[in-house]
Design an enzyme around this catalytic site. Structure first.
Site, short mmCIF file in Angstrom:
data_model
loop_
_atom_site.label_atom_id
_atom_site.label_comp_id
_atom_site.label_asym_id
_atom_site.label_seq_id
_atom_site.Cartn_x
_atom_site.Cartn_y
_atom_site.Cartn_z
N ASP A 83 0.84 -1.20 0.00
CA ASP A 83 0.00 0.00 0.00
C ASP A 83 0.88 1.25 0.00
O ASP A 83 0.37 2.36 -0.11
CB ASP A 83 -1.00 -0.01 1.16
CG ASP A 83 -0.33 -0.02 2.51
OD1 ASP A 83 0.91 -0.15 2.58
OD2 ASP A 83 -1.06 0.09 3.54
N SER A 84 2.20 1.06 0.05
CA SER A 84 3.15 2.17 -0.19
C SER A 84 2.93 2.74 -1.59
O SER A 84 3.39 3.85 -1.89
CB SER A 84 4.59 1.70 -0.02
OG SER A 84 4.80 0.48 -0.72
N GLU A 90 8.50 -3.96 11.14
CA GLU A 90 8.96 -2.66 10.60
C GLU A 90 9.38 -1.73 11.73
O GLU A 90 8.63 -1.50 12.70
CB GLU A 90 7.83 -2.01 9.77
CG GLU A 90 8.24 -0.66 9.20
CD GLU A 90 7.37 -0.17 8.05
OE1 GLU A 90 6.51 -0.95 7.57
OE2 GLU A 90 7.56 0.98 7.63
N GLU A 121 -2.01 -5.42 8.34
CA GLU A 121 -1.29 -4.85 9.48
C GLU A 121 -2.04 -5.10 10.78
O GLU A 121 -3.26 -5.06 10.81
CB GLU A 121 -1.12 -3.33 9.29
CG GLU A 121 -0.29 -2.96 8.08
CD GLU A 121 -0.07 -1.45 7.94
OE1 GLU A 121 -0.51 -0.68 8.83
OE2 GLU A 121 0.54 -1.05 6.93
O1 KIV Z 1 3.49 -1.12 1.71
C1 KIV Z 1 4.65 -1.52 1.79
O2 KIV Z 1 5.48 -1.25 0.92
C2 KIV Z 1 5.01 -2.32 2.95
C3 KIV Z 1 6.42 -2.77 3.08
C4 KIV Z 1 7.37 -1.68 3.15
C5 KIV Z 1 6.61 -3.78 4.14
O3 KIV Z 1 4.20 -2.61 3.76
#
Ligand code: KIV
Length: 292
Positions: free
Chosen positions: A73-74, A210, A144
């Protein structure tokens, strides 16, 4: 094509024994499965994971042998330009996930369940995860949280959906944390360890840690039979993940835990300037790049 036992991760009927392929660096070409990931933990093997959001980049990482790709979701930040992961939706992430699946032939593709798509109930979690598997072809999902999502994890696993958990600095909770801060210091560490064990008991096949202190990540890794995947969690995790734009030098700012392995941003800027200069001067297109 006929599926081969042992080739597809299905129960083998053959008595032939083969040397297991490492997750990274072997010659295996079939899709990586949760069984391969469990086997790597039991062999004490470390492995890399990267994010991916489009077919061409995913293909490059697949060719490089990265065994697990996360459509994170980044994407909310690195693809869509938001400040946090909060705004991105299932509908935003589905086409990116489908593109990554189409661009790969070996990597396991994990789809991140975005904020608001699973916290409400196990039913909403199942509905969102089902879309990622059916519509985009994802092989697993990530969500999460600790104790508060255990029922979601149990129901997803019961439905046959592999679940990657995520503890520590869970960016979807940035507003509750009051910023992007290291998690699990002091007494919070015991809670995180408890959460990790609860997620493993619920059936998660791996857990991302994280931004947690190295010593805590080390304890969690030693306490679990499923692999830990670190991002800012020190060197003792079973695997390491980075957002590819951070790792390759495309993101303008990165956290302390990111190491830059390339300057893709610089290379792209240089390519764009060279192209523009040649257009302005008339050097491009030349005869070689024109039709007769
Ligand atoms: O959304 C993401 O990229 C992540 C990773 C960095 C673990 O959750």
């Amino acid at each position: 094509m006929t599926a081969q036992a042992g080739d597809s991760g299905m129960a083998a009927t053959s008595t032939r024994t083969t040397t297991p392929e490492p997750l990274y660096g072997g010659r295996g070409t079939r899709r990586v499965t949760v069984r391969d990931i469990a086997a790597a933990k039991s062999r004490g093997e470390r492995w890399p994971m990267l994010t991916a959001y489009d077919a061409l980049t995913a293909r490059i990482f697949d060719e490089a042998g990265i065994p697990v790709l996360l459509v994170g979701d980044s994407a909310s930040m690195v693809v869509f330009g938001h400040d946090t992961t909060i705004p991105v939706t299932v509908d935003d992430l589905l086409p990116l996930t489908a593109a990554v699946v189409r661009g790969t032939s070996r990597a396991m593709v994990v789809a991140d369940l975005p904020f608001g798509s699973y916290q409400g109930s196990p039913e909403t979690a199942l509905a969102a995860a089902t879309r990622f598997l059916k519509e985009a072809g994802a092989h697993a999902i990530k969500l999460e949280g600790g104790q508060r999502v255990v029922r979601q994890v149990e129901d997803l696993v019961a439905a046959g959906i592999p679940v990657m958990a995520h503890l520590g600095l869970t960016p979807q909770s940035v507003n509750a944390f009051g910023g992007y801060r290291v998690q699990g210091r002091g007494e919070d560490g015991e809670r995180l360890l408890h959460d990790a064990k609860a997620l493993q008991a619920a059936g998660a096949f791996s857990v991302v840690l994280e931004a947690v202190p190295t010593e805590l990540a080390s304890r969690v890794t030693a306490s679990l039979s499923i692999p830990t995947i670190g991002i800012g969690a020190g060197p003792d995790c079973d695997a390491q993940v980075l957002v590819w734009q951070d790792m390759a030098g495309l993101s303008p700012r990165t956290p302390k835990f990111v190491k830059r392995y390339a300057d893709v941003g610089g290379a792209l800027r240089e390519a764009a300037r060279s192209f523009a200069d040649e257009v302005v001067s008339g050097a491009f297109p030349d005869e070689e790049h024109s039709y007769r």
